[in-house]
Design a protein around this motif. Structure first.
Motif, PDB file in Angstrom:
ATOM      1  N   SER A 300     -23.471  13.664  48.529  1.00  0.00           N
ATOM      2  CA  SER A 300     -24.323  13.880  47.354  1.00  0.00           C
ATOM      3  C   SER A 300     -25.791  14.074  47.723  1.00  0.00           C
ATOM      4  N   LYS A 301     -26.074  14.399  48.987  1.00  0.00           N
ATOM      5  CA  LYS A 301     -27.466  14.638  49.375  1.00  0.00           C
ATOM      6  C   LYS A 301     -28.032  15.780  48.525  1.00  0.00           C
ATOM      7  N   ASP A 302     -29.005  15.460  47.691  1.00  0.00           N
ATOM      8  CA  ASP A 302     -29.469  16.382  46.650  1.00  0.00           C
ATOM      9  C   ASP A 302     -29.860  17.752  47.183  1.00  0.00           C
ATOM     10  N   LEU A 303     -30.724  17.778  48.200  1.00  0.00           N
ATOM     11  CA  LEU A 303     -31.228  19.059  48.678  1.00  0.00           C
ATOM     12  C   LEU A 303     -30.123  19.893  49.310  1.00  0.00           C
ATOM     13  N   PHE A 304     -29.233  19.244  50.050  1.00  0.00           N
ATOM     14  CA  PHE A 304     -28.113  19.955  50.670  1.00  0.00           C
ATOM     15  C   PHE A 304     -27.207  20.554  49.589  1.00  0.00           C
TER      16      PHE A 304
END
Length: 325
Positions: A300-304
């Motif tokens: 859930s890494k936002d930028l990725f």
């Protein structure tokens, strides 16, 4: 391709410099300006700078990838600086002598404390086990960017330690005119230095993202090459910065074959920065952040996740990259 120099220390100017009693264009609190003379630095001449690789100097914050806790980690630049009393003494000496050279430090007492995880940069000199400051009164060094560290949140957003990858901006392998944003294994970046650029770094000179949808990327030092660099002549360099589309950059870093690095910044030449439309921000870019690649689980890494939704998309300019609402 040969491995390019790692930026561990302050890079000297390709020209000899002098100090002028005028407000610094680069640092608002500095009452003097360091400017280039027309004489090439002997360090550059000895390193055969005419045969060096000219690359774009990027306007961000310096980072480093090395091992921490048994795996490749991103490290943020943290120079150990003098405490208030020592800094006052140093600036008084600097003003009276018109130079930093010859000042005597008490290394054990004159510097602010740093985190226990701090390490000095490569080639920092030591005396009695203590790292010594450079001529500017700083001890260059690094601290690891821990997971979800609020102080280094913009650093943290470009790495995923669970998958061991980073978001990197680099020239496209098949088309050098095109840039690409890709997931790159941190292990491939070991012992490299990189520049973190983006929305919340140094006033965002490249116009990337916005407050609601910020974005940041890493760029390996030396990766953005200048195809037709001007001759190493003061007047011709000034003209190139002002007239050439390729000259809309913060500066140039020359990577010499013996590993020596030398640079010139627009401010050395009395030229303004940033430019309205920088060379980097107006280059075309393609996004290659594929969430279906088996070895990477970006969770859930936002930028990725945001970049993965743009996978395969091309933009005519880097500054046009926007995430879908």
């Amino acid at each position: 391709m040969r491995r390019l120099g790692s930026v561990q220390q302050k890079i000297p100017c390709v020209f000899l410099t002098e100090v002028k009693e005028e407000q610094s264009r680069k640092r608002g609190c500095q009452q003097f300006q360091v400017v280039a003379t027309g004489n090439v630095n002997p360090v550059a001449l000895e390193s055969n700078v005419d045969c060096a690789l000219a690359t774009e100097k990027l306007d961000g914050t310096c980072c480093y990838v090395t091992i921490y806790k048994g795996q490749p980690y991103l490290w943020a630049r943290l120079d150990r600086k003098p405490n208030k009393q020592a800094d006052k003494r140093f600036k008084k000496y600097q003003h009276s002598q018109k130079s930093c050279k010859g000042f005597t430090w008490n290394v054990e007492q004159d510097f602010k404390t740093v985190p226990e995880t701090w390490i000095p940069a490569h080639r920092v000199k030591h005396h009695n086990g203590n790292p010594l400051p450079d001529e500017h009164g700083h001890i260059p060094g690094w601290v690891p960017v821990e997971r979800d560290n609020k102080q280094y949140c913009w650093h943290s957003c470009v790495v995923d330690y669970d998958s061991g990858v980073a978001l990197v901006l680099r020239p496209n392998a098949e088309n050098e005119d095109m840039l690409e944003i890709s997931m790159v294994p941190l292990s491939d970046l070991l012992e490299q230095t990189l520049e973190l650029i983006g929305t919340n770094i140094n006033g965002n000179p490249y116009g990337l993202g916005n407050k609601k949808q910020p974005f940041h990327v890493l760029v390996s030092h030396g990766s953005v090459r200048i195809r037709k660099p001007p001759p190493l002549d003061f007047q011709q360099l000034c003209a190139w910065f002002q007239d050439s589309p390729e000259g809309r950059v913060e500066g140039v870093v020359w990577h010499c074959h013996d590993g020596t690095l030398v640079k010139v910044h627009r401010h050395h030449l009395g030229l303004k920065w940033p430019e309205e439309d920088t060379r980097l921000s107006t280059r075309p870019v393609v996004v290659h952040v594929d969430p279906t690649v088996d070895e990477y689980d970006i969770g859930s890494k936002d930028l990725f996740v945001s970049f993965s939704r743009l996978n395969g998309r091309r933009f005519s300019r880097l500054q046009d990259v926007q995430f879908d609402p």
